[in-house]
Design an enzyme around this catalytic site. Structure first.
Site, mmCIF file in Angstrom:
data_model
loop_
_atom_site.group_PDB
_atom_site.id
_atom_site.type_symbol
_atom_site.label_atom_id
_atom_site.label_comp_id
_atom_site.label_asym_id
_atom_site.label_seq_id
_atom_site.Cartn_x
_atom_site.Cartn_y
_atom_site.Cartn_z
ATOM 1 N N ARG A 183 34.979 -0.165 -24.175
ATOM 2 C CA ARG A 183 34.588 -0.331 -22.779
ATOM 3 C C ARG A 183 34.666 -1.812 -22.455
ATOM 4 N NH1 ARG A 183 29.173 1.451 -19.466
ATOM 5 N NH2 ARG A 183 28.089 0.093 -20.949
ATOM 6 N N GLU B 3 30.576 5.756 -11.258
ATOM 7 C CA GLU B 3 29.134 5.492 -11.389
ATOM 8 C C GLU B 3 28.536 4.852 -10.143
ATOM 9 O OE1 GLU B 3 28.474 2.960 -14.809
ATOM 10 O OE2 GLU B 3 30.209 1.718 -14.397
ATOM 11 N N ASP C 277 23.819 4.153 -13.813
ATOM 12 C CA ASP C 277 24.232 3.459 -12.587
ATOM 13 C C ASP C 277 24.387 4.443 -11.431
ATOM 14 O OD1 ASP C 277 24.373 0.646 -12.957
ATOM 15 O OD2 ASP C 277 26.027 0.957 -14.358
ATOM 16 N N HIS D 14 28.012 -4.024 -21.710
ATOM 17 C CA HIS D 14 26.586 -4.288 -21.899
ATOM 18 C C HIS D 14 26.230 -4.590 -23.344
ATOM 19 C CE1 HIS D 14 25.571 -3.393 -17.800
ATOM 20 N NE2 HIS D 14 26.133 -2.196 -17.866
HETATM 21 C C1 3PY Z 1 25.705 4.177 -17.035
HETATM 22 O O1 3PY Z 1 25.003 5.160 -17.292
HETATM 23 O O2 3PY Z 1 25.678 3.579 -15.956
HETATM 24 C C2 3PY Z 1 26.598 3.668 -18.048
HETATM 25 O O3 3PY Z 1 27.376 2.794 -17.766
HETATM 26 C C3 3PY Z 1 26.510 4.224 -19.430
HETATM 27 O O4 3PY Z 1 26.688 3.230 -20.366
HETATM 28 MG MG MG Z 2 27.061 1.837 -15.949
#
Ligand code: 3PY
Ligand code: MG
Length: 260
Positions: free
Chosen positions: A75, A154, A180, A50
């Protein structure tokens, strides 16, 4: 003891039972990562999913963080496992892979992160040799232990497959993305990273990780949350992001300047 110089420092810290605190960097300038590394973070995460970090930015960022004597994490974008190999060749201490939803996803990620017999990482550890201080065949035989593969949990699918993901050889730990995960748990109705459902998932993740002899990690928006999760057994927590830190400092200083 896990060796590996700056690269192995993250695995050593986690192995010693401490919680490593990471800045989360999305600005594609190595000076930002280096500055935060010099300001006391244990490690710096360069966000290619991101954030604005591109491959060259990640490689330069890893070098800049090493100049400050710290290990760097990258990441990668979703599913770009070839990038995982490239950034560990550049000297990253760990890779966080987003949206790992099954044992098969975890297996594929580990294949790009670990040399045989665990995975199928291709040989070419360019800057990793100098950053780790481990040269030639010795690197082949020790890199799997000090280069960490961290799978993001996530989604609901990932929670259901948690034991499969944690049981995958070559996966060292799992990283909860609370935003997420909250969206998934509320079926798209809201984003609530600090809600009760995510909290229950965090408890489950740390328990299952420990049962598998792996570690748990999580994204935290601030130091208070990181402190809390470290107390609950998490081994790696982010503490804010470059953008949030800039915004908070700018707002605080302007408010001070404009106070009558
Ligand atoms: C999330 O909280 O989904 C993340 O990927 C944190 O960067
Ligand atoms: Mg995420």
């Amino acid at each position: 003891m896990t060796e590996g110089g700056i690269v192995g420092a993250l695995a050593r810290q986690i192995g010693a039972g401490q919680c490593a605190l990471s800045a989360w960097v999305g600005i594609n300038d190595p000076a930002v990562a280096e500055q935060l590394a010099r300001d006391g973070y244990d490690t710096i995460t360069l966000d290619m999913q991101h954030g604005a970090i591109d491959l060259a930015g990640a490689m330069h960022g890893i070098g800049a963080v090493a100049l400050a004597g710290k290990p760097a994490i990258v990441r990668i974008p979703v599913g770009e496992f070839a990038t995982a190999s490239r950034v560990i060749d550049a000297g990253a201490a760990a890779v966080i892979a987003p949206m790992i939803n099954s044992g098969a996803d975890a297996r594929r990620f580990a294949d790009f992160m670990k040399y045989p017999p665990i995975g199928q990482r291709s040989w070419g550890p360019r800057a990793a040799l100098t950053h780790s201080g481990v040269i030639g065949p010795a690197y082949l035989h020790s890199a799997n232990a000090f280069t960490l593969a961290i799978a993001m949990v996530e989604t609901s699918e990932a929670l259901d497959a948690l034991d499969e993901i944690l049981g995958t050889p070559g996966i060292d730990g799992v990283f909860v993305g609370p935003s997420d995960l909250s969206i998934a748990l509320h079926r798209g109705a809201l984003v609530d990273p600090h809600g009760a459902d995510v909290d229950a998932a965090l408890t489950k993740v740390v328990q299952r990780a420990k049962a598998h002899g792996k570690f748990a990690a999580a994204f935290c928006f601030d130091g208070k949350r990181a402190r809390e999760l470290a107390g609950r057994g998490f081994s790696l927590c982010s503490v804010s992001t470059d953008a949030l830190l800039l915004r908070a400092a700018a707002r605080a200083e302007l408010a001070a300047a404009r106070t009558r």
